[in-house]
Design an enzyme around this catalytic site. Sequence first.
Site, mmCIF file in Angstrom:
data_model
loop_
_atom_site.group_PDB
_atom_site.id
_atom_site.type_symbol
_atom_site.label_atom_id
_atom_site.label_comp_id
_atom_site.label_asym_id
_atom_site.label_seq_id
_atom_site.Cartn_x
_atom_site.Cartn_y
_atom_site.Cartn_z
ATOM 1 N N HIS A 211 2.003 4.572 -2.912
ATOM 2 C CA HIS A 211 2.173 6.020 -2.753
ATOM 3 C C HIS A 211 3.583 6.445 -3.166
ATOM 4 C CE1 HIS A 211 -1.657 6.508 -0.835
ATOM 5 N NE2 HIS A 211 -1.340 5.770 0.229
ATOM 6 N N HIS B 28 0.836 -1.207 0.000
ATOM 7 C CA HIS B 28 0.000 0.000 0.000
ATOM 8 C C HIS B 28 0.869 1.256 0.000
ATOM 9 C CE1 HIS B 28 -3.532 2.492 1.093
ATOM 10 N NE2 HIS B 28 -2.619 3.215 1.761
ATOM 11 N N GLU B 29 1.819 1.308 0.936
ATOM 12 C CA GLU B 29 2.690 2.480 1.025
ATOM 13 C C GLU B 29 3.622 2.568 -0.185
ATOM 14 O OE1 GLU B 29 1.981 4.665 3.055
ATOM 15 O OE2 GLU B 29 0.732 3.524 4.460
#
Length: 450
Positions: free
Chosen positions: A25, A21-22
């Site tokens: 980004h 998920h990170e």
Amino acid sequence: MENLVMIGQLLLGLSILIGLHELGHLLAAKAFGMRVEKFSIGFPPKIVGFKFKETEYSIGAIPLGGFVKISGMIDESLDTEQMAREPEPWEFRAKPAWQRLIVMMGGIIVNVVLGIVIFVVLAYQQGDAYIPRAEIVKNGIVALEYGEKLGLETGDKILKVNGKEYERFSEVQRGADVLLGDNSYYTIDRMGQTVNVSLPADMLEIFADKETATQFIEPRLPFAVGEVEKGSNAEKAGLKPGDRIIAVNGKEIMFFDQFDAALQENAGEEITLQVLRNVENRPENSGVVGDPITLTAQVSEEGKLGFRVRSLLDIKTEQYGFVESIVKGTEKAFESVWLNIRGFGKIFSGDVNVSESVKGPIGIREIYGGTWDWTRFWSITGLLSMWLAFVNFLPIPALDGGHVAFLTYEIISGTAPSDRFLEVAQKAGMVIIFAIMGLVIFNDLFNLFF
């Protein structure tokens, strides 16, 4: 040992989900020339880390989330000093709104893609094994403790769910219409009579309890003798793999629940068994049954003979090609999101008790289970990935969805919210998130110990 396996699966699952998920980004930010100062899986204090170019990569001690620190962005770091200076070209705030929107959607997109990929791979590798409706209509069900409380009886043949015929037993046992429906009911053939059995509106809450969920219903099991344990009472009695036990002490046996009940009634005692042997070698529908063999067996004090049970249920398996797997996997991934939405609806409507239905890290650890099964691990991780994407998309400040909402407003209106507004919204969102996390963890601990 089971606890360690649960914790190990939880930590691995969360690390995969949070890390990717990170990473979504981070990659989006770097693609648009933004400077990423920190990338962390887990919250501080830092356990280990290293720096590569301008980014510090680390693993935190609290594995309940993670973060990416992008220069020039109002986030959980609340770095107001940086925001007070003129924006630099590499900062988040210096980039066009559409680029910032993609960066904030990066984590959500990665979780959706991950969930879809997991379900596609599982569909391609495992196919889809299920117990067809015909087997339930033929053999019936075993009503366990909670099933009996609802009015079900062992031997009931479930014909329909909410007036509709079903295809698979899983739809009857824990399908969406059963767990999330309103005024749901089974239509049952009970010894030749058609009856309806109503299901409570809080079935989702009931299934959130691990013990209750395993005490609902099971398919009634026609069986044969499987592997016989060496030195066991079954071996001493002369039982062999493939034997069909048709009577105990002269009482007819058709299903395993009947056989198990007979053993419990005669625990510690000697019994006679009527057995059919080499049934598999006879032509189907030949009408030749043959005379049963009579054996004498000693039942243990625990009510066992010492053999594995071989199911004779006709289990169907659908195998999918690559393209079919993409379709089926994608359908299952988004179906899990829809079920989450319906589940939240049940909670908000008051049909389901939030304390019984919402799981935090401790509850999720129990869902993974105490045995390491890779198929189960990836299935649960796929579900959690889609759930994480859904939750992060909610328009709550401090979540990705909150940033997406503000950036969407900026793109549509042409006016960006002030830094002061964003700072206050971020603080409010963090209070909300930490309060929810605290309540969820407290709820987990309460359910664990009380």
